[in-house]
Design a protein around this motif. Structure first.
Motif, short mmCIF file in Angstrom:
data_model
loop_
_atom_site.label_atom_id
_atom_site.label_comp_id
_atom_site.label_asym_id
_atom_site.label_seq_id
_atom_site.Cartn_x
_atom_site.Cartn_y
_atom_site.Cartn_z
N GLY A 57 33.48 -30.44 -56.39
CA GLY A 57 32.21 -31.11 -56.69
C GLY A 57 31.19 -31.00 -55.57
O GLY A 57 30.85 -29.91 -55.11
N ARG A 58 30.76 -32.16 -55.10
CA ARG A 58 29.67 -32.28 -54.13
C ARG A 58 29.88 -31.42 -52.89
O ARG A 58 28.95 -30.80 -52.37
CB ARG A 58 29.60 -33.77 -53.77
N GLY A 59 31.09 -31.45 -52.35
CA GLY A 59 31.40 -30.57 -51.21
C GLY A 59 30.84 -31.02 -49.88
O GLY A 59 30.67 -30.20 -48.97
N SER A 60 30.60 -32.31 -49.72
CA SER A 60 30.00 -32.74 -48.45
C SER A 60 30.99 -32.63 -47.28
O SER A 60 30.58 -32.39 -46.15
CB SER A 60 29.45 -34.16 -48.56
N ALA A 81 39.12 -30.48 -50.02
CA ALA A 81 37.95 -31.31 -49.71
C ALA A 81 37.32 -31.75 -51.04
O ALA A 81 36.40 -31.10 -51.54
CB ALA A 81 36.97 -30.52 -48.85
N ILE A 115 41.85 -34.74 -47.30
CA ILE A 115 41.22 -35.97 -46.81
C ILE A 115 41.17 -36.95 -47.96
O ILE A 115 40.84 -36.59 -49.10
CB ILE A 115 39.84 -35.72 -46.19
N HIS A 116 41.54 -38.19 -47.66
CA HIS A 116 41.60 -39.22 -48.69
C HIS A 116 40.81 -40.44 -48.20
O HIS A 116 40.97 -40.86 -47.06
CB HIS A 116 43.06 -39.60 -48.96
N PRO A 117 39.98 -41.01 -49.07
CA PRO A 117 39.11 -42.10 -48.63
C PRO A 117 39.77 -43.48 -48.63
O PRO A 117 39.31 -44.40 -49.30
CB PRO A 117 37.95 -42.04 -49.63
N LEU A 126 32.30 -42.25 -45.93
CA LEU A 126 31.98 -40.81 -46.00
C LEU A 126 31.45 -40.29 -44.66
O LEU A 126 31.79 -39.18 -44.24
CB LEU A 126 30.97 -40.55 -47.12
N GLU A 175 34.41 -39.66 -42.70
CA GLU A 175 35.12 -38.46 -43.18
C GLU A 175 34.50 -37.21 -42.56
O GLU A 175 35.22 -36.29 -42.13
CB GLU A 175 35.04 -38.36 -44.71
C1 GRF Z 1 35.75 -37.60 -50.52
O1 GRF Z 1 35.57 -38.98 -50.51
C2 GRF Z 1 37.18 -37.27 -50.18
O2 GRF Z 1 37.77 -38.16 -49.32
C3 GRF Z 1 37.86 -37.34 -51.51
O3 GRF Z 1 36.91 -36.86 -52.45
C4 GRF Z 1 35.60 -37.02 -51.92
C5 GRF Z 1 34.99 -35.66 -51.91
O4 GRF Z 1 33.64 -35.67 -51.51
N1 GRF Z 1 39.10 -36.61 -51.50
P1 GRF Z 1 32.91 -34.32 -51.14
O5 GRF Z 1 33.06 -33.40 -52.34
O6 GRF Z 1 33.57 -33.75 -49.92
O7 GRF Z 1 31.49 -34.69 -50.93
#
Ligand code: GRF
Length: 202
Positions: free
Chosen positions: A12-15, A86, A107-109, A170, A173
């Motif tokens: 998705g977003r890929g931030s 990610a 990575i897990h929030p 975030l 992260e």
């Molecule tokens: C992040 O919160 C990550 O921890 C989780 O999914 C989200 C992905 O966000 N696994 P992004 O695509 O990296 O913006």
């Protein structure tokens, strides 16, 4: 020191992918960004950054096994030292996870082992947690249950909403993941007998 060859998987977003790319760490060589969704917003950023991108759409595969096998082939063309999840929203087969044993990171929030799965910020608020955060861990067959490498903690504020908490996590992260990859590149830790072994570099 040889740079860590990295393939990043997004949905998705890929931030988080973006934070890794923007860190411009000479020890972290992002070889490719692969998405299982053609509409993942992160793909555009990666393309503009000159990174090789690929889309492998899970909907064209009959089974989870078939998709993961195809994904593995696409990934392995890039000969990665690390495969970095990610925001990759797929449950992976045991075969896939074993193939990348010791080099598959996520990575897990949340502050694992608390709040595995989805809606972590809402659940942390509902549980009345004083602290929340994010974890980077090695991926094992146990969903969100692999050995934790590093965590970033933040206080939960009295007026936090799910959105405000998610936004502050975030930010953490985006700091944490590039740092952990840098450390992995230097050999500062590895997975040994199912545990994270931190090494002191003299
Ligand atoms: C992040 O919160 C990550 O921890 C989780 O999914 C989200 C992905 O966000 N696994 P992004 O695509 O990296 O913006």
């Amino acid at each position: 020191m040889k740079p860590l060859a990295v393939v990043i998987l997004i949905s998705g977003r890929g931030s988080n992918m973006r934070s890794i790319v923007e860190a411009q760490d000479p020890l972290v060589d992002v070889r490719a960004v692969i998405s299982n969704r053609a509409d993942a917003a992160g793909l555009l950023y990666a393309q503009q950054a000159g990174i090789h991108t690929e889309v492998l759409s899970h909907q064209y595969y009959d089974s989870r096994e078939a998709f993961d096998e195809a994904l593995q082939q696409v990934i392995d063309k890039h000969r990665p030292d690390a495969v970095v999840l990610a925001g990759f929203m797929r449950i992976l087969t045991p075969q896939f996870v074993q193939h990348y044993h010791g080099r598959l990171l996520n990575i897990h929030p949340s502050l694992l082992p608390a709040f595995k799965g989805l809606h972590t910020h809402r659940r942390a608020l509902e549980a009345g947690c004083q602290e929340h955060g994010a974890s980077v861990h090695f991926v094992t067959e146990d969903l969100d249950g692999g050995p934790v490498i590093a965590q970033a903690k933040i206080p939960v504020l009295p007026d936090d909403t799910e959105q405000s908490l998610a936004a502050r996590v975030l930010v953490e992260e985006h700091r944490l993941y590039p740092q952990v990859l840098h450390q992995f590149a230097t050999g500062a830790f590895q997975l040994v007998d199912g545990q994270v072994q931190h090494c002191t570099v003299n």
